[in-house]
Write a protein that holds these residues in place. Sequence first.
Motif, mmCIF file in Angstrom:
data_model
loop_
_atom_site.group_PDB
_atom_site.id
_atom_site.type_symbol
_atom_site.label_atom_id
_atom_site.label_comp_id
_atom_site.label_asym_id
_atom_site.label_seq_id
_atom_site.Cartn_x
_atom_site.Cartn_y
_atom_site.Cartn_z
ATOM 1 N N VAL A 115 0.839 -1.194 0.000
ATOM 2 C CA VAL A 115 0.000 0.000 0.000
ATOM 3 C C VAL A 115 0.875 1.245 0.000
ATOM 4 C CG1 VAL A 115 -1.924 -1.133 1.184
ATOM 5 C CG2 VAL A 115 -0.160 0.033 2.530
ATOM 6 N N ALA A 116 0.255 2.372 -0.301
ATOM 7 C CA ALA A 116 0.928 3.666 -0.254
ATOM 8 C C ALA A 116 -0.061 4.702 0.250
ATOM 9 C CB ALA A 116 1.466 4.060 -1.628
ATOM 10 N N THR A 117 0.461 5.767 0.857
ATOM 11 C CA THR A 117 -0.380 6.847 1.356
ATOM 12 C C THR A 117 -0.883 7.674 0.187
ATOM 13 O OG1 THR A 117 0.932 6.923 3.383
ATOM 14 C CG2 THR A 117 -0.481 8.820 2.908
ATOM 15 N N SER A 118 -2.164 7.888 0.116
ATOM 16 C CA SER A 118 -2.755 8.656 -0.976
ATOM 17 C C SER A 118 -2.197 10.071 -1.003
ATOM 18 C CB SER A 118 -4.275 8.702 -0.822
ATOM 19 O OG SER A 118 -4.847 9.597 -1.749
ATOM 20 N N ALA A 119 -2.043 10.596 -2.208
ATOM 21 C CA ALA A 119 -1.582 11.979 -2.363
ATOM 22 C C ALA A 119 -2.724 12.979 -2.233
ATOM 23 C CB ALA A 119 -0.912 12.149 -3.723
ATOM 24 N N LEU A 128 -0.848 -0.195 -3.893
ATOM 25 C CA LEU A 128 0.253 0.392 -4.645
ATOM 26 C C LEU A 128 -0.173 0.716 -6.065
ATOM 27 C CD1 LEU A 128 3.221 1.187 -4.972
ATOM 28 C CD2 LEU A 128 3.745 -1.222 -5.443
ATOM 29 N N ARG A 129 -0.920 -0.206 -6.703
ATOM 30 C CA ARG A 129 -1.352 0.064 -8.069
ATOM 31 C C ARG A 129 -2.265 1.291 -8.120
ATOM 32 N NH1 ARG A 129 -5.119 -3.384 -12.327
ATOM 33 N NH2 ARG A 129 -4.788 -1.938 -14.053
ATOM 34 N N ALA A 134 -3.120 6.900 -9.702
ATOM 35 C CA ALA A 134 -3.505 8.265 -9.352
ATOM 36 C C ALA A 134 -2.406 9.267 -9.683
ATOM 37 C CB ALA A 134 -3.851 8.342 -7.867
ATOM 38 N N MET A 135 -1.155 8.795 -9.781
ATOM 39 C CA MET A 135 -0.029 9.685 -10.058
ATOM 40 C C MET A 135 0.323 9.762 -11.539
ATOM 41 S SD MET A 135 0.621 10.856 -7.089
ATOM 42 C CE MET A 135 2.190 11.694 -7.359
#
Length: 375
Positions: A115-119, A128-129, A134-135
Amino acid sequence: MPYRSPLLDLPGPIAAPDGHPEEGVPWHWGDPFAEQRTAARGAVVIDRSHREILAVTGEERLSWLHLVISQHVTGLAEGTGTEALVLDSQGRVDTHMVLAHADGTVWLDSDRGAVATSALPSGGKQTLRDYLEAMKFWSKVDIRDVSEELALLTVLGPDADGVLASTGVTPGADAYSVVPIPGGFARRMPWPGRHSVDLAVPRAELAGWWRRLTDAGARPAGSWTFDALRVESLRPRLGVDTDERTIPHEVNWVDSAAHVAKGCYRGQETVAKVHNVGRPPRYMALLHLDGSPEITPETGDPVVLGERTVGRVGSVVQHHELGPIALALVKRSTRPGAELLVGAEDRVVQAAIDPDSVPGEAPAPGREAAQRLRG
């Protein structure tokens, strides 16, 4: 549905306990210490098919990835790989991944559930995907989750190259070098141990590749063997040896996975500042645990010096030569020779820091420059 490797249906494997980080793949094949000894002296093959794999394609794949991950990849040539992180805005580690660039594709493999923290201003965690999607904005890239198409195997040991040659695979000589194989790729890794090659193979052919490798002389081994060599190699596992505050410098990821000079990625300010003028508040130590009591601490248990808690326990494993060992994040002031107790409740044991695992006190470049300016 939790992942379950088809290799668990073969005769012999013992599944990892429920809730174990390696749940879903064989934990061992009946004799974990013999498997470790073979990994040190011969060759073993380990099922790591529970890892997730993303494929990034498109003409701007390298320039775009360069902006969203911690590693310098604009010049990542075909046939090479590296490690990288996704950090949050404070420079704390969200995700660790290993890259392979081959056939016009950058493959990113990570632990399952990365997982990653949303921007977005609301923050929160996302896969992660989803974070990478989103980026994208208007970049000419395509991101696919190919975890159902590719599965990872790892061949370990000094005889690994001979085993692979018998199957028609000739990996490159350099660390992270990548060569294509039918339907996937082979990537040389500098860890765990000194002889390691990852194979990304078509998932539908996982059992067939397993048979080819074992027929060529690789002994079946489980994730226990991989973890024992990983801990010995001082390589962390995300979510086990890290917590919500971990920054790359604390777990030896600056040299391998985070570039200190390039800008433009989230969390870069923390990476550069700590490298140039600061000291990370903690470091990752290898602990030798007292093996006389038949108990071991668990991940997340405290590391105690006197009356003070000075750290947390990460990976805990029984090593075929070193006995019970663990990785732990401890305060920088904690030095070898300290009389430590690790564990909680009825699983407290004595522990000693391996002095070779303590990072050197190299001078901070920015601090040295400031002192020269002050004369």
